[in-house]
Design an enzyme around this catalytic site. Sequence first.
Site, PDB file in Angstrom:
ATOM      1  N   LYS A 150      11.010  -0.470  29.462  1.00 19.64           N
ATOM      2  CA  LYS A 150      10.343   0.039  28.265  1.00 19.64           C
ATOM      3  C   LYS A 150      11.060  -0.388  26.989  1.00 19.64           C
ATOM      4  O   LYS A 150      10.428  -0.758  25.997  1.00 19.64           O
ATOM      5  CB  LYS A 150      10.266   1.571  28.314  1.00 19.64           C
ATOM      6  CG  LYS A 150       9.259   2.096  29.305  1.00 19.64           C
ATOM      7  CD  LYS A 150       9.106   3.609  29.170  1.00 19.64           C
ATOM      8  CE  LYS A 150       8.077   4.119  30.165  1.00 19.64           C
ATOM      9  NZ  LYS A 150       7.912   5.584  30.087  1.00 19.64           N
ATOM     10  N   CYS A 210      20.450  25.152  14.568  1.00 18.83           N
ATOM     11  CA  CYS A 210      20.283  23.982  15.427  1.00 18.83           C
ATOM     12  C   CYS A 210      19.340  24.336  16.570  1.00 18.83           C
ATOM     13  O   CYS A 210      18.884  25.480  16.667  1.00 18.83           O
ATOM     14  CB  CYS A 210      21.638  23.517  15.952  1.00 18.83           C
ATOM     15  SG  CYS A 210      22.316  24.554  17.266  1.00 18.83           S
ATOM     16  N   CYS A 231      20.147  27.378  18.630  1.00 24.25           N
ATOM     17  CA  CYS A 231      19.818  28.676  18.022  1.00 24.25           C
ATOM     18  C   CYS A 231      18.407  29.097  18.423  1.00 24.25           C
ATOM     19  O   CYS A 231      18.121  30.278  18.612  1.00 24.25           O
ATOM     20  CB  CYS A 231      19.865  28.602  16.509  1.00 24.25           C
ATOM     21  SG  CYS A 231      21.452  28.232  15.793  1.00 24.25           S
ATOM     22  N   CYS A 251      26.483  25.642  16.833  1.00 18.22           N
ATOM     23  CA  CYS A 251      26.674  25.567  15.384  1.00 18.22           C
ATOM     24  C   CYS A 251      27.452  26.762  14.797  1.00 18.22           C
ATOM     25  O   CYS A 251      27.728  26.756  13.591  1.00 18.22           O
ATOM     26  CB  CYS A 251      25.344  25.368  14.677  1.00 18.22           C
ATOM     27  SG  CYS A 251      24.243  26.775  14.712  1.00 18.22           S
ATOM     28  N   ARG A 293      -1.217   7.073  27.557  1.00 16.19           N
ATOM     29  CA  ARG A 293      -0.708   7.682  26.320  1.00 16.19           C
ATOM     30  C   ARG A 293       0.406   6.898  25.647  1.00 16.19           C
ATOM     31  O   ARG A 293       0.689   7.124  24.475  1.00 16.19           O
ATOM     32  CB  ARG A 293      -0.197   9.099  26.629  1.00 16.19           C
ATOM     33  CG  ARG A 293       0.978   9.105  27.595  1.00 16.19           C
ATOM     34  CD  ARG A 293       1.255  10.485  28.171  1.00 16.19           C
ATOM     35  NE  ARG A 293       2.397  10.450  29.078  1.00 16.19           N
ATOM     36  CZ  ARG A 293       2.353  10.031  30.335  1.00 16.19           C
ATOM     37  NH1 ARG A 293       1.215   9.601  30.841  1.00 16.19           N
ATOM     38  NH2 ARG A 293       3.429  10.018  31.076  1.00 16.19           N
ATOM     39  N   ARG A 349       0.808  -1.222   0.000  1.00 17.87           N
ATOM     40  CA  ARG A 349       0.000   0.000   0.000  1.00 17.87           C
ATOM     41  C   ARG A 349       0.838   1.268   0.000  1.00 17.87           C
ATOM     42  O   ARG A 349       0.357   2.334  -0.360  1.00 17.87           O
ATOM     43  CB  ARG A 349      -0.970   0.022   1.195  1.00 17.87           C
ATOM     44  CG  ARG A 349      -2.006  -1.058   1.145  1.00 17.87           C
ATOM     45  CD  ARG A 349      -2.819  -1.036  -0.146  1.00 17.87           C
ATOM     46  NE  ARG A 349      -3.919  -2.002  -0.104  1.00 17.87           N
ATOM     47  CZ  ARG A 349      -3.803  -3.301  -0.360  1.00 17.87           C
ATOM     48  NH1 ARG A 349      -2.631  -3.813  -0.705  1.00 17.87           N
ATOM     49  NH2 ARG A 349      -4.859  -4.090  -0.289  1.00 17.87           N
ATOM     50  N   ASP A 359      15.767   3.883  26.096  1.00 22.85           N
ATOM     51  CA  ASP A 359      15.018   4.392  27.258  1.00 22.85           C
ATOM     52  C   ASP A 359      15.400   3.562  28.477  1.00 22.85           C
ATOM     53  O   ASP A 359      15.384   2.333  28.415  1.00 22.85           O
ATOM     54  CB  ASP A 359      13.497   4.309  27.004  1.00 22.85           C
ATOM     55  CG  ASP A 359      12.721   5.258  27.900  1.00 22.85           C
ATOM     56  OD1 ASP A 359      13.011   5.299  29.123  1.00 22.85           O
ATOM     57  OD2 ASP A 359      11.834   5.977  27.404  1.00 22.85           O
ATOM     58  N   ASP A 412      11.339  14.126  26.938  1.00 19.45           N
ATOM     59  CA  ASP A 412      10.622  15.296  27.457  1.00 19.45           C
ATOM     60  C   ASP A 412      11.519  16.052  28.433  1.00 19.45           C
ATOM     61  O   ASP A 412      11.060  16.609  29.408  1.00 19.45           O
ATOM     62  CB  ASP A 412       9.291  14.893  28.111  1.00 19.45           C
ATOM     63  CG  ASP A 412       9.481  13.990  29.311  1.00 19.45           C
ATOM     64  OD1 ASP A 412      10.638  13.591  29.580  1.00 19.45           O
ATOM     65  OD2 ASP A 412       8.491  13.690  29.992  1.00 19.45           O
ATOM     66  N   CYS A 455       5.768  16.146  31.029  1.00 17.57           N
ATOM     67  CA  CYS A 455       4.502  15.413  31.157  1.00 17.57           C
ATOM     68  C   CYS A 455       4.169  15.059  32.597  1.00 17.57           C
ATOM     69  O   CYS A 455       3.011  15.064  32.993  1.00 17.57           O
ATOM     70  CB  CYS A 455       4.565  14.112  30.365  1.00 17.57           C
ATOM     71  SG  CYS A 455       4.343  14.354  28.617  1.00 17.57           S
TER      72      CYS A 455
HETATM   73 ZN   LIG Z   1      22.871  26.667  16.608  1.00 15.39          ZN
END
Ligand SMILES: [Zn+2]
Length: 249
Positions: free
Chosen positions: A84, A171, A174, A247, A71, A12, A60, A128, A187
């Site tokens: 995990k 980056c 920045c 950078c 979630r 598909r 992880d 996170d 979270c």
């Molecule tokens: Zn940068």
Amino acid sequence: MLSSKELQRYSRQIMLPQVGEDGQEKLASARIMIVGLGGLGSPAALYLAAAGIGELHLVDGDHVDLSNLQRQVLYKTNHQSKSKALVAAQQLAAANPTIRVYPHSQMANESWLREHVKQVDLVLDCTDNLDIRHTINRVCYAARRPVVMASVQGFSGQLISFDFSAGKGPCYACLFPPQQQVEVQNCSTAGVIGPALGVVGSMQALEAIKYLMGMSVSSLSTLHLIETETFALQTLQLRAHDSCAVCSA
Ligand SMILES: [Zn+2]
């Protein structure tokens, strides 16, 4: 060459002009690292495995907690207190036994990332935590590896990608210089709606697939602010910062 089983499994998407057998072979030869196997990493990993990414590295150090199940769709109730990374690897191998999946049951740190990021073609930042996000940014920049970053709080998501293959910015530093960081909730302290993570984590998988197939990547150096409560979308083109510690050095 794709086997007849692979042609059937991926039929598909192979029938899409943007993919074809060439695109499928690119995905089959690609290696992706997913850092963070929570609400973003779960849908991203499931879609990347199903799409036939040849090699997935799952990073992880956490164990499944009852409060994750609202979630983090990789995990079921009977996975509580298990690693995990190990559970995720089992789930993905069951979803698609034709790919190679490597679990890394540890928290990503700079030295580990420096050693392992160079062994993959692309990194998904599904963490996170701002400190590790800046670390991933630095390591990917140094290793010239593309990275797709995202975060979600409440109903609001952010998505941005960087292609460091030419050794140039902009980056993540920045966008958010590390020294200007304010205390940011994650979270566990702020709350989050599960399907918003599904939306944004799936967008990360999409961006990775598009990059690997040589398609244009909408979030490249462009911050996407995704408001899932209203479906409003804002974009912000990012330029390299002259005094960026990462950078412009
Ligand atoms: Zn940068």
